[in-house]
Scaffold this motif. Structure first.
Motif, PDB file in Angstrom:
ATOM      1  N   UNK A   1      11.953  25.686 -44.651  1.00 36.10           N
ATOM      2  CA  UNK A   1      13.172  26.412 -44.985  1.00 36.10           C
ATOM      3  C   UNK A   1      14.221  25.433 -45.511  1.00 36.10           C
ATOM      4  N   UNK A   2      14.757  25.746 -46.670  1.00 40.42           N
ATOM      5  CA  UNK A   2      15.797  24.896 -47.251  1.00 40.42           C
ATOM      6  C   UNK A   2      17.106  25.132 -46.511  1.00 40.42           C
ATOM      7  N   UNK A   3      17.731  24.034 -46.131  1.00 40.30           N
ATOM      8  CA  UNK A   3      19.029  24.132 -45.483  1.00 40.30           C
ATOM      9  C   UNK A   3      19.971  23.071 -46.032  1.00 40.30           C
ATOM     10  N   UNK A  24      20.959  17.860 -45.538  1.00 44.63           N
ATOM     11  CA  UNK A  24      19.950  18.668 -46.215  1.00 44.63           C
ATOM     12  C   UNK A  24      18.601  18.568 -45.523  1.00 44.63           C
ATOM     13  N   UNK A  25      17.828  19.628 -45.618  1.00 50.24           N
ATOM     14  CA  UNK A  25      16.464  19.623 -45.099  1.00 50.24           C
ATOM     15  C   UNK A  25      15.669  20.695 -45.814  1.00 50.24           C
ATOM     16  N   UNK A  26      14.345  20.543 -45.752  1.00 54.54           N
ATOM     17  CA  UNK A  26      13.478  21.574 -46.307  1.00 54.54           C
ATOM     18  C   UNK A  26      13.106  21.391 -47.768  1.00 54.54           C
ATOM     19  N   UNK A  27      13.547  20.305 -48.386  1.00 51.97           N
ATOM     20  CA  UNK A  27      13.158  20.015 -49.764  1.00 51.97           C
ATOM     21  C   UNK A  27      13.200  18.502 -49.956  1.00 51.97           C
ATOM     22  N   UNK A 117      24.589  25.794 -49.428  1.00 55.07           N
ATOM     23  CA  UNK A 117      24.806  25.795 -47.996  1.00 55.07           C
ATOM     24  C   UNK A 117      26.026  26.615 -47.633  1.00 55.07           C
ATOM     25  N   UNK A 118      26.199  26.776 -46.346  1.00 52.49           N
ATOM     26  CA  UNK A 118      27.423  27.403 -45.860  1.00 52.49           C
ATOM     27  C   UNK A 118      28.571  26.411 -45.976  1.00 52.49           C
ATOM     28  N   UNK A 119      29.729  26.897 -46.112  1.00 49.01           N
ATOM     29  CA  UNK A 119      30.869  26.053 -46.372  1.00 49.01           C
ATOM     30  C   UNK A 119      31.561  25.543 -45.129  1.00 49.01           C
TER      31      UNK A 119
END
Length: 126
Positions: A1-3, A24-27, A117-119
């Motif tokens: 899952x991209x986060x 960042x994670x998931x990519x 992402x969320x801000x």
């Protein structure tokens, strides 16, 4: 899952600094340019800055040039936005975004980014 998770926002007085982080994670982080955007209430979203996948090139909107600095640590899958000399007009929700289509030493602040992402809220009091 991209986060993509932006953090580090808060309330600051004009003239001081804040540092935002984007984890960042998931990519494959090293393959992606990262952009920072912001959106103030009642205003359109604005591209603030971007950094190429290698970190070799950075770009800034005129409104923040000379005050903001973007950097990245690919070992930590994290991008930073150092915001100095904050102004009341910097008040906004700040977002980070990622895209792999910007190759070489080029990215576009305000351009198209695939992952968002969320801000994190930044409020600057004058």
């Amino acid at each position: 899952e991209v986060q993509l998770q932006a953090s580090g926002g808060g309330l600051a007085q004009a003239g001081v600094y804040l540092r935002l982080s984007c984890a960042a994670s998931g990519f494959t982080f090293d393959d992606y340019a990262i952009g920072w955007f912001r959106q103030a209430p009642g205003k359109e979203r604005e591209g603030v800055s971007c950094i190429t996948s290698s970190g070799g090139s950075t770009y800034y909107a005129d409104s923040v040039k000379g005050r903001f600095t973007v950097s990245r640590d690919n070992a930590k899958n994290t991008v930073y936005l150092q915001m100095n000399s904050l102004k009341a007009e910097d008040t906004a929700v700040y977002y980070c975004a990622a895209d792999s289509s910007y190759s070489g030493d080029w990215c576009l602040p305000g351009g198209w980014y695939h992952y968002w992402g969320q801000g994190t809220q930044v409020t600057v009091s004058s």
